[in-house]
Design a protein around this motif. Structure first.
Motif, PDB file in Angstrom:
ATOM      1  N   LEU A  42     -45.765 -51.155  54.206  1.00  0.00           N
ATOM      2  CA  LEU A  42     -44.961 -51.529  55.396  1.00  0.00           C
ATOM      3  C   LEU A  42     -45.843 -52.040  56.505  1.00  0.00           C
ATOM      4  O   LEU A  42     -45.489 -52.958  57.247  1.00  0.00           O
ATOM      5  CB  LEU A  42     -44.143 -50.337  55.861  1.00  0.00           C
ATOM      6  N   SER A  43     -47.015 -51.433  56.670  1.00  0.00           N
ATOM      7  CA  SER A  43     -47.932 -51.894  57.719  1.00  0.00           C
ATOM      8  C   SER A  43     -48.365 -53.311  57.449  1.00  0.00           C
ATOM      9  O   SER A  43     -48.517 -54.133  58.372  1.00  0.00           O
ATOM     10  CB  SER A  43     -49.153 -50.960  57.787  1.00  0.00           C
ATOM     11  N   SER A  44     -48.610 -53.639  56.167  1.00  0.00           N
ATOM     12  CA  SER A  44     -49.046 -54.995  55.849  1.00  0.00           C
ATOM     13  C   SER A  44     -47.948 -56.007  56.117  1.00  0.00           C
ATOM     14  O   SER A  44     -48.209 -57.184  56.354  1.00  0.00           O
ATOM     15  CB  SER A  44     -49.478 -55.068  54.386  1.00  0.00           C
ATOM     16  N   LEU A  45     -46.676 -55.571  56.095  1.00  0.00           N
ATOM     17  CA  LEU A  45     -45.550 -56.473  56.373  1.00  0.00           C
ATOM     18  C   LEU A  45     -45.170 -56.501  57.835  1.00  0.00           C
ATOM     19  O   LEU A  45     -44.227 -57.170  58.244  1.00  0.00           O
ATOM     20  CB  LEU A  45     -44.328 -56.054  55.550  1.00  0.00           C
ATOM     21  N   GLY A  46     -45.871 -55.747  58.656  1.00  0.00           N
ATOM     22  CA  GLY A  46     -45.566 -55.746  60.085  1.00  0.00           C
ATOM     23  C   GLY A  46     -44.424 -54.852  60.437  1.00  0.00           C
ATOM     24  O   GLY A  46     -43.809 -55.016  61.496  1.00  0.00           O
ATOM     25  N   VAL A  47     -44.082 -53.860  59.544  1.00  0.00           N
ATOM     26  CA  VAL A  47     -43.006 -52.918  59.813  1.00  0.00           C
ATOM     27  C   VAL A  47     -43.600 -51.560  60.124  1.00  0.00           C
ATOM     28  O   VAL A  47     -44.602 -51.152  59.559  1.00  0.00           O
ATOM     29  CB  VAL A  47     -42.047 -52.803  58.597  1.00  0.00           C
ATOM     30  N   SER A  48     -43.014 -50.824  61.065  1.00  0.00           N
ATOM     31  CA  SER A  48     -43.519 -49.521  61.477  1.00  0.00           C
ATOM     32  C   SER A  48     -43.534 -48.578  60.270  1.00  0.00           C
ATOM     33  O   SER A  48     -42.537 -48.469  59.539  1.00  0.00           O
ATOM     34  CB  SER A  48     -42.647 -48.934  62.576  1.00  0.00           C
TER      35      SER A  48
ATOM     36  N   LEU B  70     -40.984 -63.594  54.834  1.00  0.00           N
ATOM     37  CA  LEU B  70     -41.138 -62.175  55.185  1.00  0.00           C
ATOM     38  C   LEU B  70     -40.020 -61.339  54.594  1.00  0.00           C
ATOM     39  O   LEU B  70     -40.251 -60.215  54.115  1.00  0.00           O
ATOM     40  CB  LEU B  70     -41.166 -62.023  56.701  1.00  0.00           C
ATOM     41  N   LYS B  71     -38.820 -61.869  54.609  1.00  0.00           N
ATOM     42  CA  LYS B  71     -37.698 -61.111  54.077  1.00  0.00           C
ATOM     43  C   LYS B  71     -37.847 -60.911  52.568  1.00  0.00           C
ATOM     44  O   LYS B  71     -37.549 -59.830  52.031  1.00  0.00           O
ATOM     45  CB  LYS B  71     -36.406 -61.874  54.375  1.00  0.00           C
ATOM     46  N   ARG B  72     -38.335 -61.941  51.881  1.00  0.00           N
ATOM     47  CA  ARG B  72     -38.520 -61.850  50.440  1.00  0.00           C
ATOM     48  C   ARG B  72     -39.609 -60.831  50.102  1.00  0.00           C
ATOM     49  O   ARG B  72     -39.461 -60.012  49.179  1.00  0.00           O
ATOM     50  CB  ARG B  72     -38.891 -63.237  49.890  1.00  0.00           C
ATOM     51  N   GLU B  73     -40.747 -60.865  50.842  1.00  0.00           N
ATOM     52  CA  GLU B  73     -41.828 -59.910  50.583  1.00  0.00           C
ATOM     53  C   GLU B  73     -41.374 -58.483  50.849  1.00  0.00           C
ATOM     54  O   GLU B  73     -41.737 -57.553  50.106  1.00  0.00           O
ATOM     55  CB  GLU B  73     -43.027 -60.249  51.461  1.00  0.00           C
ATOM     56  N   LEU B  74     -40.593 -58.305  51.912  1.00  0.00           N
ATOM     57  CA  LEU B  74     -40.115 -56.951  52.239  1.00  0.00           C
ATOM     58  C   LEU B  74     -39.196 -56.437  51.125  1.00  0.00           C
ATOM     59  O   LEU B  74     -39.255 -55.266  50.743  1.00  0.00           O
ATOM     60  CB  LEU B  74     -39.372 -56.979  53.575  1.00  0.00           C
ATOM     61  N   THR B  75     -38.375 -57.290  50.571  1.00  0.00           N
ATOM     62  CA  THR B  75     -37.472 -56.884  49.491  1.00  0.00           C
ATOM     63  C   THR B  75     -38.264 -56.457  48.254  1.00  0.00           C
ATOM     64  O   THR B  75     -37.959 -55.455  47.595  1.00  0.00           O
ATOM     65  CB  THR B  75     -36.531 -58.037  49.140  1.00  0.00           C
ATOM     66  N   GLU B  76     -39.296 -57.242  47.932  1.00  0.00           N
ATOM     67  CA  GLU B  76     -40.119 -56.908  46.765  1.00  0.00           C
ATOM     68  C   GLU B  76     -40.816 -55.562  46.958  1.00  0.00           C
ATOM     69  O   GLU B  76     -40.895 -54.740  46.021  1.00  0.00           O
ATOM     70  CB  GLU B  76     -41.151 -58.007  46.531  1.00  0.00           C
ATOM     71  N   LYS B  77     -41.363 -55.317  48.145  1.00  0.00           N
ATOM     72  CA  LYS B  77     -42.037 -54.035  48.414  1.00  0.00           C
ATOM     73  C   LYS B  77     -41.074 -52.883  48.292  1.00  0.00           C
ATOM     74  O   LYS B  77     -41.406 -51.820  47.771  1.00  0.00           O
ATOM     75  CB  LYS B  77     -42.674 -54.061  49.794  1.00  0.00           C
ATOM     76  N   LYS B  78     -39.860 -53.071  48.795  1.00  0.00           N
ATOM     77  CA  LYS B  78     -38.876 -51.984  48.726  1.00  0.00           C
ATOM     78  C   LYS B  78     -38.541 -51.646  47.278  1.00  0.00           C
ATOM     79  O   LYS B  78     -38.404 -50.486  46.900  1.00  0.00           O
ATOM     80  CB  LYS B  78     -37.602 -52.393  49.479  1.00  0.00           C
ATOM     81  N   GLN B  79     -38.386 -52.716  46.474  1.00  0.00           N
ATOM     82  CA  GLN B  79     -38.075 -52.476  45.072  1.00  0.00           C
ATOM     83  C   GLN B  79     -39.226 -51.749  44.367  1.00  0.00           C
ATOM     84  O   GLN B  79     -39.012 -50.850  43.547  1.00  0.00           O
ATOM     85  CB  GLN B  79     -37.815 -53.820  44.373  1.00  0.00           C
ATOM     86  N   GLU B  80     -40.452 -52.161  44.703  1.00  0.00           N
ATOM     87  CA  GLU B  80     -41.620 -51.498  44.098  1.00  0.00           C
ATOM     88  C   GLU B  80     -41.700 -50.032  44.488  1.00  0.00           C
ATOM     89  O   GLU B  80     -41.947 -49.156  43.657  1.00  0.00           O
ATOM     90  CB  GLU B  80     -42.889 -52.237  44.532  1.00  0.00           C
TER      91      GLU B  80
ATOM     92  N   THR C 190     -38.297 -75.232  64.634  1.00  0.00           N
ATOM     93  CA  THR C 190     -37.164 -74.458  64.104  1.00  0.00           C
ATOM     94  C   THR C 190     -37.294 -74.254  62.598  1.00  0.00           C
ATOM     95  O   THR C 190     -37.076 -73.145  62.077  1.00  0.00           O
ATOM     96  CB  THR C 190     -35.849 -75.181  64.432  1.00  0.00           C
ATOM     97  N   CYS C 191     -37.642 -75.317  61.872  1.00  0.00           N
ATOM     98  CA  CYS C 191     -37.803 -75.194  60.402  1.00  0.00           C
ATOM     99  C   CYS C 191     -38.940 -74.240  60.037  1.00  0.00           C
ATOM    100  O   CYS C 191     -38.831 -73.450  59.093  1.00  0.00           O
ATOM    101  CB  CYS C 191     -38.066 -76.573  59.795  1.00  0.00           C
ATOM    102  N   HIS C 192     -40.057 -74.307  60.782  1.00  0.00           N
ATOM    103  CA  HIS C 192     -41.187 -73.416  60.517  1.00  0.00           C
ATOM    104  C   HIS C 192     -40.786 -71.954  60.655  1.00  0.00           C
ATOM    105  O   HIS C 192     -41.103 -71.120  59.808  1.00  0.00           O
ATOM    106  CB  HIS C 192     -42.331 -73.760  61.476  1.00  0.00           C
ATOM    107  N   HIS C 193     -40.082 -71.619  61.718  1.00  0.00           N
ATOM    108  CA  HIS C 193     -39.665 -70.223  61.918  1.00  0.00           C
ATOM    109  C   HIS C 193     -38.681 -69.772  60.857  1.00  0.00           C
ATOM    110  O   HIS C 193     -38.717 -68.616  60.409  1.00  0.00           O
ATOM    111  CB  HIS C 193     -39.050 -70.076  63.315  1.00  0.00           C
ATOM    112  N   LYS C 194     -37.789 -70.683  60.453  1.00  0.00           N
ATOM    113  CA  LYS C 194     -36.843 -70.299  59.413  1.00  0.00           C
ATOM    114  C   LYS C 194     -37.558 -69.993  58.097  1.00  0.00           C
ATOM    115  O   LYS C 194     -37.257 -68.993  57.428  1.00  0.00           O
ATOM    116  CB  LYS C 194     -35.832 -71.425  59.206  1.00  0.00           C
ATOM    117  N   ASN C 195     -38.512 -70.853  57.694  1.00  0.00           N
ATOM    118  CA  ASN C 195     -39.262 -70.629  56.447  1.00  0.00           C
ATOM    119  C   ASN C 195     -40.072 -69.336  56.515  1.00  0.00           C
ATOM    120  O   ASN C 195     -40.147 -68.579  55.537  1.00  0.00           O
ATOM    121  CB  ASN C 195     -40.198 -71.814  56.175  1.00  0.00           C
ATOM    122  N   ARG C 196     -40.702 -69.078  57.665  1.00  0.00           N
ATOM    123  CA  ARG C 196     -41.504 -67.858  57.808  1.00  0.00           C
ATOM    124  C   ARG C 196     -40.631 -66.610  57.692  1.00  0.00           C
ATOM    125  O   ARG C 196     -41.010 -65.626  57.057  1.00  0.00           O
ATOM    126  CB  ARG C 196     -42.228 -67.885  59.153  1.00  0.00           C
ATOM    127  N   ASN C 197     -39.454 -66.660  58.299  1.00  0.00           N
ATOM    128  CA  ASN C 197     -38.550 -65.496  58.244  1.00  0.00           C
ATOM    129  C   ASN C 197     -38.067 -65.261  56.818  1.00  0.00           C
ATOM    130  O   ASN C 197     -37.931 -64.109  56.365  1.00  0.00           O
ATOM    131  CB  ASN C 197     -37.359 -65.705  59.171  1.00  0.00           C
TER     132      ASN C 197
END
Length: 427
Positions: free
Chosen positions: A414-420, A364-374, A354-361
């Protein structure tokens, strides 16, 4: 003189006329009356005269064994009533005016009252009219049931049922037990039935009822009974499991035994009396009222005895100087520990995953936010350049293509983050 004789003869002939034109009501079915001994009995006799008739006299009589008639009671319309002999204390007319209702009442019926009766009504001018009937006196059955105590394995009579009455009653048995019934009737009118079987201890207290059938009953009368089977005891000792130790309190041995009647219990140790502090109880328990001592060890014997036989059981008791865990208890502890360890391991695995999945999520959320801002920053810069550009040269056209390159960069990110890559981004 001749005329007087002729008139007298005619009068006698008139008086001898019997039954012609008779009109009796309230006649018993079949001219028969049934009654119980000691009950009140009514013999019906109601004559309905015509307008031209007058009832002069009523006479009740009973036929004797020799064929003669014994007068019971008579009433004359002028002279009144007269009862004969011993009947005077037990008979009377039902109605205060016997010329209207001539029924006879026997206040306390006896067995000897059974017989043939006649009610004679004398009228004027037609003569005598007579009604005959039979009285049958019954008696209530006097019944009894005598159970017999049987011993297991010995064939015999389990119960005897007797009954006497008039008419003779009938006997039968109501039971699920397999057995043989035999009936016989004695000369004095007593009927007897016996039920015999091969007894087993499983039959003890099973139903064995006698049914008495009689004409005075609407249904059978039940005499309830339970089969009694005696069998020897079979002793067995419980309570000791090789786990007694020095200082153990409230230790006890239990002597378990069947047997009917219930047995008496005797406890011995090594063929002698039990040690002080070990107290036998009435229910077969040997209770140690003090902590155990090493000297309490020995061969304990329970003797269970009833009227049939004796049952014995033995157990060798050893007292350890320190508490010893029996194999069963150790096995339970090992199994419990293993189960607890397995449960703890499963809990740790679940928490870790459970802790592993929470940290991974979160990552990913932090990286996606940074990409969006960029991407948002690049898009703004491109839009500003397009607005400030008024040139139509090839270099200006190249700057107009900057949004296309930004869009390609966005798809790659987006592809590198696993988003369509076809997800629309609101600028």
């Amino acid at each position: 003189m001749t005329r007087v004789l002729i008139r007298l003869a005619l009068s006698l002939c008139a008086l001898q006329i019997s039954g012609v034109g008779a009109d009796f009501s309230d006649v018993p079915p079949g001219d028969a009356v049934r009654s119980l001994a000691e009950d009140e009995t009514v013999l019906p006799c109601v004559y309905n005269p015509t307008k031209e008739q007058t009832i002069v006299q009523v006479t009740w009589s009973k036929e004797q064994d020799d064929g003669t008639k014994q007068q019971i009671i008579m009433v004359h319309h002028l002279d009144g009533q007269t009862a004969s002999g011993e009947w005077s204390r037990r008979v009377r007319f039902k109605n205060s005016d016997p010329t209207k209702d001539s029924s006879l009442v026997i206040t306390s019926t006896e067995l000897r009252d059974s017989g043939h009766y006649s009610c004679q009504v004398s009228t004027f001018p037609q003569g005598n009219f007579e009604k005959e009937m039979d009285l049958t006196v019954w008696t209530d059955p006097i019944s009894s049931l005598e159970p017999v105590v049987l011993v297991e394995g010995k064939y015999g009579v389990a119960a005897t049922c007797r009954s006497t009455a008039l008419p003779t009653p009938q006997l039968s048995w109501d039971t699920e037990l397999s057995g043989l019934s035999t009936n016989r009737t004695s000369d004095n009118g007593v009927v007897t039935s016996q039920f015999s079987l091969y007894p087993l201890r499983s039959m003890n207290h099973k139903r064995l009822d006698c049914l008495v059938w009689h004409s005075s009953y609407k249904g059978p009368k039940r005499l309830s009974n339970r089969l009694l089977v005696h069998y020897p005891p079979h002793a067995e000792i419980t309570g000791f499991k090789q786990d007694w130790f020095l200082g153990l309190e409230k230790a006890q041995l239990k002597c378990v035994s069947g047997g009917n009647p219930p047995p008496r219990y005797t406890w011995l140790r090594d063929g002698k009396a039990v040690p002080d502090g070990a107290v036998p109880q009435l229910d077969g328990t040997l209770l140690f009222e003090r902590p155990l001592m090493v000297s309490d060890s020995g061969m304990y014997q329970c003797v269970a005895q009833n009227l049939i036989d004796v049952g014995k059981a033995e157990v060798n008791v050893t007292i350890e100087e320190k508490q010893v865990w029996p194999m069963e208890s150790m096995l339970m502890v090992v199994v419990g520990a293993a189960a607890g360890g397995l449960l703890l391991l499963m809990l740790i695995v679940i928490v870790s995953v459970t802790c592993h999945h929470k940290n991974r999520n979160k990552k990913l959320k932090r990286e996606l936010t940074e990409k969006k801002q960029e991407i948002t920053t690049l898009s703004r810069q491109a839009s500003i350049r397009r607005m400030n550009s008024v040139s139509t040269d090839a270099r200006g056209a190249t700057e107009e293509n900057i949004p296309l390159r930004v869009e390609g960069t966005l798809r790659t990110s987006l592809s590198s983050l696993g988003v369509s890559p076809y997800v629309t981004v609101n600028m």
